[in-house]
Design a protein around this motif. Structure first.
Motif, PDB file in Angstrom:
ATOM      1  N   PRO A 174      15.443 -11.427   0.499  1.00 50.16           N
ATOM      2  CA  PRO A 174      15.089  -9.957   0.761  1.00 50.16           C
ATOM      3  C   PRO A 174      14.728  -9.389  -0.618  1.00 50.16           C
TER       4      PRO A 174
ATOM      5  N   TRP B 139      11.443 -10.246  -1.429  1.00 46.31           N
ATOM      6  CA  TRP B 139      10.519  -9.657  -0.557  1.00 46.31           C
ATOM      7  C   TRP B 139      10.167  -8.290  -0.772  1.00 46.31           C
ATOM      8  N   GLN B 140      11.365  -7.668  -1.270  1.00 46.71           N
ATOM      9  CA  GLN B 140      11.292  -5.860  -1.420  1.00 46.71           C
ATOM     10  C   GLN B 140      10.249  -5.865  -2.721  1.00 46.71           C
TER      11      GLN B 140
ATOM     12  N   LYS C 226       6.875  -6.544  -1.614  1.00 42.37           N
ATOM     13  CA  LYS C 226       6.330  -5.342  -0.741  1.00 42.37           C
ATOM     14  C   LYS C 226       6.190  -4.451  -1.487  1.00 42.37           C
TER      15      LYS C 226
ATOM     16  N   TYR D 297       2.534  -4.980  -3.109  1.00 42.26           N
ATOM     17  CA  TYR D 297       1.625  -5.258  -2.324  1.00 42.26           C
ATOM     18  C   TYR D 297       1.135  -3.665  -1.847  1.00 42.26           C
ATOM     19  N   ALA D 298       2.161  -2.711  -1.691  1.00 41.93           N
ATOM     20  CA  ALA D 298       1.927  -1.516  -1.536  1.00 41.93           C
ATOM     21  C   ALA D 298       1.099  -0.808  -2.577  1.00 41.93           C
TER      22      ALA D 298
ATOM     23  N   ASP E 251      -2.352  -2.202  -2.423  1.00 41.95           N
ATOM     24  CA  ASP E 251      -2.958  -1.829  -0.990  1.00 41.95           C
ATOM     25  C   ASP E 251      -3.629  -0.535  -1.382  1.00 41.95           C
ATOM     26  N   GLN E 252      -3.170   0.479  -1.901  1.00 42.65           N
ATOM     27  CA  GLN E 252      -3.700   1.725  -2.598  1.00 42.65           C
ATOM     28  C   GLN E 252      -5.061   1.435  -3.470  1.00 42.65           C
TER      29      GLN E 252
ATOM     30  N   GLU F 164       0.702 -14.373  -3.871  1.00 42.33           N
ATOM     31  CA  GLU F 164       1.479 -14.033  -2.786  1.00 42.33           C
ATOM     32  C   GLU F 164       0.686 -12.545  -2.282  1.00 42.33           C
TER      33      GLU F 164
ATOM     34  N   SER G  42      -2.771 -13.014  -0.693  1.00 45.77           N
ATOM     35  CA  SER G  42      -2.774 -13.543   0.688  1.00 45.77           C
ATOM     36  C   SER G  42      -2.609 -12.494   1.573  1.00 45.77           C
ATOM     37  N   LEU G  43      -1.415 -11.420   1.232  1.00 48.38           N
ATOM     38  CA  LEU G  43      -0.799 -10.608   1.935  1.00 48.38           C
ATOM     39  C   LEU G  43      -1.974  -9.865   2.424  1.00 48.38           C
TER      40      LEU G  43
ATOM     41  N   ALA H 129      -4.522 -11.179   4.708  1.00 46.95           N
ATOM     42  CA  ALA H 129      -4.228 -11.084   6.089  1.00 46.95           C
ATOM     43  C   ALA H 129      -3.963  -9.484   6.607  1.00 46.95           C
ATOM     44  N   THR H 130      -3.974  -8.629   5.732  1.00 47.41           N
ATOM     45  CA  THR H 130      -4.049  -7.246   6.358  1.00 47.41           C
ATOM     46  C   THR H 130      -5.360  -7.159   6.885  1.00 47.41           C
TER      47      THR H 130
ATOM     48  N   SER I 103      -5.666  -8.859  10.027  1.00 49.88           N
ATOM     49  CA  SER I 103      -4.688  -8.592  11.172  1.00 49.88           C
ATOM     50  C   SER I 103      -5.037  -7.113  11.509  1.00 49.88           C
TER      51      SER I 103
END
Lengths: 188, 1184
Positions: B3, B6-7, B10, B13-14, B17-18, B38, B41-42, B45-46, B49
């Protein structure tokens, strides 16, 4: 009809981490959903669609007898229902997959689609894979998994989830987006 | 991933993403390689998806589709199984003691309108009867509180048949077995007039027990011609279904074919990536063996047969399909019958090259014909509705039979046998099916028989169908047409009968066939049946005797359907019917013309349809009819032999179509029978007729008609045989007629048998005819029982009794009881119907009775008067030689009998004369010279009697009468050269003239000489062949009486003793031979009278003359006291004898007065001749 106090008790137990409570709660929820559906059909109106919140609200009232709708533990309840929905759907997917292989001749009598429109029900294999991925996600990020359950299995809106989970809408959106990407990648 | 990790990811990634573009790239590059990977790839996928999980898996929307959870009746809705255009199907559970799970089908609310409700209820009703192990059963039904009707059905839990086969990897044989079960279910449904219309794997579920069950009949009833109310599945639909045409059961056969194809090959018969609808209609399929060469060719053939474009070529029923699969599984040759007939036909066409050209024409005709069939089908949905189950089979039989009929003339037995088989199968099915399918089943069966030409069977079947559905115009039409055909045949048969039987038979044909046919056709016509309507209207016009309309209609139909031999046949029937009418009204020219047209029409029909047997037979019957017309008509057309030849030829042609056809054989026999009625009959014709009749019996030993024809032929042929041979043949005829009567008691058979008995009695002659007469009487009585309204047998009964009476009288026995019987039957016959035979039999019997009575000294005036009246009545409506003869004679006898009772004979004799004169002038009689001669002789006799009585009564005009008599007799002598009667009567005429001249005081001798010249010519003939004249009214005795009379006249005029002596010796000689006693006695009395006058004149005693006269008169008056002439004559003789001076004079005078008193009282007419003597006698006695 389930005893409202039982339901409250079960919800509390579940909230305290007792998964067995959910097992006992599930048939009650299911039956109550049927009752709601039956009531809704009584007047045979066309296009009778209930918003998920309204439905679960009704479900809650029926299950707990708490008609004030000012229910503190609604977040718990929504969580429980969303997980129950997920289980129902996964069960259904298993059966469907079995039927497809010819092992089970007929779907279960009380199938979910009788209550819920199943327009977007994915292939059972995908659903089961999703379920498995979602379990992994839950281990890693319970809140994100819960958001997915509420969003995908119950059909709540972002705003409703934000209210339910008590975070900002923006965060819900972001969490949802991230979870979706992760799950997607996982299912590839 | 933990976790915490992952945090972190995350958050990275956030951030990423911006960012966009280079910023994002730079950011990522700054990360550790594993983190970067990592996040990348996310991010990837975004992008991909975007739609993933975008729509919630559930939406709580319900109410417009489902009733789950509700209770309907005693069922609780558990889940929805499916929904479609018509409504929804739910799984439900029975909530009472029986916790049964069922499928509940609910009509969609929007469809709850009367029309749909009706249909839904109909379905419920029909499906309720579909209890079959392979069909999901209907359990219950009802209406919800909201007014929606529902059906409760057996819930089938199972797997679609194709999946089942795949999952269990079933071998071919097991798949075929499963499929055969499906076929049996479909067949069962079809028998109940239910078409499934949507057979597909998902509608054939295989249960855990491995039993296939047909589900979801939807609302697919055979009566429902509207294809659009129900969705079909294009991949399985038949071409006609895709085209939206009304469906028959055959559509299901096609669909079964697709299903079988898929079960065998695992794929659709249509190419991939094509539209199955387009492919199906175009008939493009991948052959089974191309997909899988291992599929046995028989199975492939069976599949292909199901998938024929033309429904007619497919299997006739799902059972046929299943049967062929069974045959295959048993390794026996499959039937696949539809292919057989074309094979036979093509083989024939190859065999027969010249005919093949005509055959080609017939093929075109067939195409047109089929077009007609289909056109009819498409136009009339109502008919489809009724005939869906069997209609197609009937149509197939109709079309095939038609095709066979249009081929060049050939032996059709083999092909017709196949059709008959089909009809029989149909019959079996109909019988098995019970009352439910009765209407459509019998309808189809009737059509089959109609096509096969078995009208009686067709009538029987169609009557049953009609009983079940009296408001169905199609059935009414078919039955109407059947009855119409029967009427045409019966009417034609009736026309061949003799006049009086004909009327009876025609009346019956009209009552039994024509009238109901007309009613049915009228009803059918009101429903309107398109192109057929023109034909129907023509048919109706025909039956209503609107011949012009009928002919116009038939021609109009022919304009559009030039290949319709039916219309030609109808034309033939119309012309025939009209001709018969003309004939009846005596419009012979018109009748002949129409008969000719009828023959033409039949021949034309046969050119179009050379293999229709019934058309040849119709022609043969027409010819037979024409022969009869020819034989009994004064204005003849053509020649008897030509009609015979044509009819014979038609029969030969019919026999080419079916060499064992007993109708053709029988007709040929009857043609010969008719020909043998003419004068030109030849032994050969009779023998041929006999042989044909025998053959017809051999071909159809169950047909009474054939035995009848054979009996008649034997009866006729017996006339050409003699002695033992003749008797033997008559006995055979008797047996056959008896057999005919035992098969079907009929007037004709009994009557003919009676005639045979009369012949046998004749052959037996004087030996033992009595037993034959007894049999004849029994037979004729039986015939009368069969047809109480017909008088022929009654007339024959009269004749038989008469024959027996004559026989008994000849043996010195009492014949009067039989004569009485004869009269009674004759009069009964005559009262029923004034026919020649009835009338003549009665007249003969009455006249004979009169003579018997007269011989017994009784008055026969009543008998003769009755006879005269009957003769007169007969001649009002009939013209026949015998009737003129007997009628005129009866009146003459009446005149004579009346004379003795003082009735003026002259008006009656005038009447008698005029009857004979009318006979001679009657153009209808078409008399042969001999018969003319006979009528002239009789006219002369009546005229002579008129002259005689005129002399007695002192009337005028005698020489003129005698002139005419002479003229008649001279002509008669020419007409009847071998007959002595005209000559003998000529002698009498001369003597009457001599008597007349003598009484006037003129010279009678020239007349006497004339008489004597003829007598001299007659005598040698009489001596040479006395037997020839033995039975003649002017036998040797009569001739001698004339000779004596001549001498008496000569003696009176000349005063010659010698003449009187000659007369006396002639009269003595006459007494030695057979002679009419009264005539002889009166001649002798006359001789005595005139000889006494002569002796008195020369003052000689008269006793030598008077006494012999008195002696014979005494004798006669003992037996015939009513003979006033004899009595008056005796009185005169007594008076003359009393003039001799004798002791007993006063005694003689008293006797004279007594005789004259009584004679003149009984017959005042005698006053003219004996009044003076009467006065003298009275004066002498009162003044002694």
């Amino acid at each position: 009809m389930a005893d409202p106090s039982d339901v409250t008790q079960l919800l509390m137990e579940w909230n305290q981490g007792d998964q067995g409570a959910l097992d006992r709660l599930m048939p009650l929820v299911y039956d109550t959903l049927h009752q709601i559906a039956r009531a809704r059909f009584a007047d045979e109106r066309e296009g009778n669609t209930l918003q998920p919140t309204a439905l679960i609200g009704e479900l809650y009232v029926r299950l707990t007898g708490d008609s004030h709708r000012n229910w503190k533990s609604r977040s718990h309840f929504f969580g429980a229902v969303s997980e129950i929905m997920r289980r129902i759907l996964v069960d259904n997917a298993r059966r469907r997959r079995a039927a497809k292989r010819g092992m089970d001749k007929m779907a279960t009598p009380r199938e979910l689609k009788d209550i819920l429109a199943m327009d977007h029900l994915p292939d059972p294999d995908i659903l089961l894979a999703l379920d498995s991925a979602l379990s992994d996600l839950k281990a890693m990020d319970p809140r994100q998994a819960r958001i997915v359950e509420l969003k995908y299995f119950v059909g709540l809106s972002i705003a409703e989830i934000a209210e339910m989970v008590e975070i900002s809408e923006r965060t819900v959106k972001h969490e949802w987006k991230t979870a979706r990407a992760w799950l997607y990648r996982r299912l590839q | 991933m933990r976790p915490e990790e992952w945090q972190r990811i995350k958050e990275l990634y956030a951030e990423a993403d911006q960012l966009t573009g280079e910023d994002r790239e730079n950011y990522l590059n700054a990360l550790s390689p594993s983190d970067a990977e990592e996040v990348r790839s996310l991010l990837k996928a975004t992008d991909q998806s975007e739609d993933f999980l975008s729509k919630p898996v559930t939406s709580f929307s319900f109410g417009n589709q489902t009733l789950v959870g509700r209770r309907i009746g005693r069922y609780e809705i558990i889940s929805m199984l499916g929904a479609g255009g018509m409504g929804e199907v739910y799984e439900a559970e029975r909530t009472d003691a029986f916790r049964q799970q069922v499928a509940l089908k609910l009509l969609r609310r929007g469809l709850v309108v009367p029309e749909m409700l009706k249909r839904f209820h109909l379905e419920r009703q029909i499906l309720a009867d579909l209890e079959h192990p392979n069909i999901a059963r209907v359990i219950d039904g009802g209406t919800t509180e909201g007014g929606r009707p529902y059906l409760v059905m057996e819930l089938v839990r199972g797997e679609a048949v194709d999946q089942f086969c795949e999952h269990h990897e079933l071998p071919l044989k097991r798949r075929l077995e499963l499929f055969r079960e499906v076929c049996s279910a479909v067949f069962f449904a079809h028998q109940h007039r239910v078409i499934h219309r949507d057979i597909k794997p998902s509608n054939v579920l295989v249960t855990n027990e491995g039993r296939p069950k047909l589900i979801d009949f939807g609302i697919a009833h055979a009566d429902d011609s509207d294809t659009h109310t129900r969705a079909m599945t294009p991949r399985y639909a038949s071409p006609e279904q895709i085209r939206g045409e009304p469906l028959t059961t055959s559509s299901d056969i096609y669909t079964l074919g697709v299903l079988l194809y898929e079960l065998i090959t695992g794929r659709s018969p249509y190419r991939e990536n094509t539209n199955p609808s387009v492919e199906a209609v175009a008939g493009r399929r991948i052959p089974v063996r191309k997909v899988d060469p291992h599929v046995p060719s028989d199975v492939a053939f069976i599949v292909e047969t199901c998938l024929k474009q033309d429904p007619v070529e497919r299997y006739g029923s799902a059972r046929d399909l299943a049967d062929d699969l069974k045959l295959f599984m048993q390794s026996r040759p499959i039937k696949a019958r539809p292919a057989t007939l074309p094979y036979i036909i093509s083989r024939r066409l190859k065999r027969n090259r010249p005919a093949a050209i005509i055959g080609g024409v017939a093929l075109i005709a067939l195409m047109i014909t089929l077009g007609w069939v289909w056109q009819e089908r498409a136009r009339n949905a109502e008919r489809i509705r009724l005939a869906a189950l069997f209609g197609r089979r009937a149509e197939s039989i109709e079309a095939t039979t038609r095709f066979i009929k249009m081929l060049p003339r050939h032996d059709v037995r083999e092909e017709m046998q196949l059709q008959l088989q089909k009809v029989n199968e149909l019959k079996k099915q109909v019988d098995e099916m019970g009352p439910r399918g009765m209407v459509s089943g019998y309808f189809a069966l009737g059509r089959g028989y109609l096509a096969m030409g078995d009208y009686q069977a067709a009538r029987e079947a169609l009557s049953k169908a009609y009983k079940g559905a009296p408001d169905d115009p199609e059935i009414a039409l078919a039955l109407g047409r059947t009855l119409s055909r029967l009427y045409q045949e019966k009417a034609q048969e009736a026309e061949m009968l003799d006049a009086e039987e004909k009327k009876q038979a025609l009346d019956r044909a009209r009552r039994e066939y024509r009238e109901p046919a007309l009613t049915l056709l009228t009803f059918a016509e009101q429903a309107g049946t398109g192109e057929m309507s023109v034909f129907t209207r023509a048919l109706m016009a025909f039956h209503e005797k609107r011949y012009e309309d009928a002919l116009t209609g038939a021609d109009r139909y022919l304009d559009k359907n030039p290949w319709s031999f039916e219309a030609d046949r109808l034309k033939g029937a119309i012309y025939m019917d009209r001709a018969n009418g003309y004939r009846l009204r005596g419009e012979k020219e018109k009748a002949w013309a129409d008969y000719a047209e009828a023959g033409k029409a039949f021949r034309h029909a046969n050119i179009i349809a050379p293999s229709v047997k019934s058309l040849y037979l119709a022609r043969a019957r027409l010819d037979l009819n024409l022969m009869q017309f020819y034989l009994y008509s004064s204005r003849q057309k053509g020649s008897l032999n030509d009609y015979y030849q044509d009819g014979y030829q038609a029969c030969v042609q019919a026999l080419e179509i079916d060499p064992t056809d007993c109708d053709a054989l029988r007709l040929r026999a009857l043609l010969g029978y008719r020909l043998s009625e003419s004068d030109s009959q030849s032994d050969q014709v009779i023998e041929k007729s006999l042989a044909d009749a025998r053959a017809s019996v051999a071909a159809c030993p169950d047909d009474d008609q054939n035995y009848l024809a054979l009996g008649l032929a034997q009866l006729r042929a017996s006339s050409k045989r003699k002695g033992e041979e003749k008797a033997a043949l008559l006995h055979e005829a008797n047996e056959n007629l008896e057999h005919a009567a035992s098969l079907l008691p009929s007037y004709r058979a009994y009557n003919a048998r009676g005639m045979t008995m009369l012949e046998l009695a004749d052959v037996a002659g004087k030996n033992s005819p009595l037993e034959y007469w007894d049999e004849a009487i029994r037979s004729f009585t039986a015939a009368t029982r069969e047809e109480p309204e017909l008088n022929g047998a009654l007339a024959n009964l009269s004749k038989t009794h008469f024959d027996r009476a004559e026989y008994l009288i000849g043996r010195g026995r009492d014949g009067l009881p039989d004569i009485e019987e004869s009269i009674a039957h004759g009069r009964k016959a005559f009262n029923k119907n004034k026919t020649v035979s009835a009338s003549s039999a009665t007249l003969v019997a009455l006249i004979t009775k009169g003579r018997i009575l007269e011989e017994r000294g009784l008055s026969a005036l009543d008998e003769y008067q009755t006879a005269a009246t009957i003769g007169e009545q007969s001649l009002e409506s009939l013209s026949h030689y015998t009737l003129y003869l007997l009628g005129g004679t009866a009146v003459r006898f009446q005149a004579r009998a009346g004379w003795h009772q003082g009735i003026d004979p002259l008006p009656l004799l005038e009447k008698s004369k005029s009857i004979f004169e009318q006979g001679l002038k009657d153009p209808k009689l078409n008399l042969k010279p001999r018969r003319m001669g006979t009528l002239k002789v009789n006219l002369a006799i009546s005229a002579m009697a008129f002259a005689n009585y005129s002399i007695e009564l002192n009337r005028d005009g005698i020489p003129q009468i005698l002139d005419r008599v002479e003229q008649y007799l001279v002509e008669a002598r020419r007409d009847r050269a071998d007959d002595n009667n005209p000559s003998a009567f000529l002698v009498e005429t001369h003597l009457i003239r001599a008597e007349y001249l003598l009484r006037k005081g003129e010279d009678p001798l020239p007349s006497v000489r004339k008489a004597r010249t003829i007598l001299e010519q007659l005598k040698p003939v009489l001596e040479k062949t006395p037997a020839v004249f033995a039975n003649q009214p002017n036998g040797p005795g009569q001739i001698l009486l004339l000779e004596a009379r001549a001498s008496v006249i000569a003696g009176r005029y000349r005063g010659s003793d010698r003449e009187f002596n000659t007369a006396a010796s002639v009269l003595d000689a006459t007494a030695q031979i057979e002679v009419n006693e009264a005539a002889h006695t009166l001649s002798k009395g006359e001789w005595a009278r005139w000889y006494a006058v002569y002796l008195n004149g020369i003052k000689r005693p008269v006793a030598t003359a008077i006494e012999p006269g008195l002696a014979v008169l005494d004798t006669l008056l003992i037996s015939r006291p009513g003979n006033t002439e004899a009595r008056a004559l005796r009185g005169t003789l007594y008076l003359m004898l009393a003039r001799d001076d004798r002791e007993d004079s006063s005694e003689l005078l008293r006797k004279a007065v007594a005789d004259l008193d009584r004679a003149l009282k009984d017959n005042p007419l005698l006053v003219a001749s004996y009044g003076a003597d009467h006065q003298k006698a009275r004066q002498s006695i009162s003044a002694p």
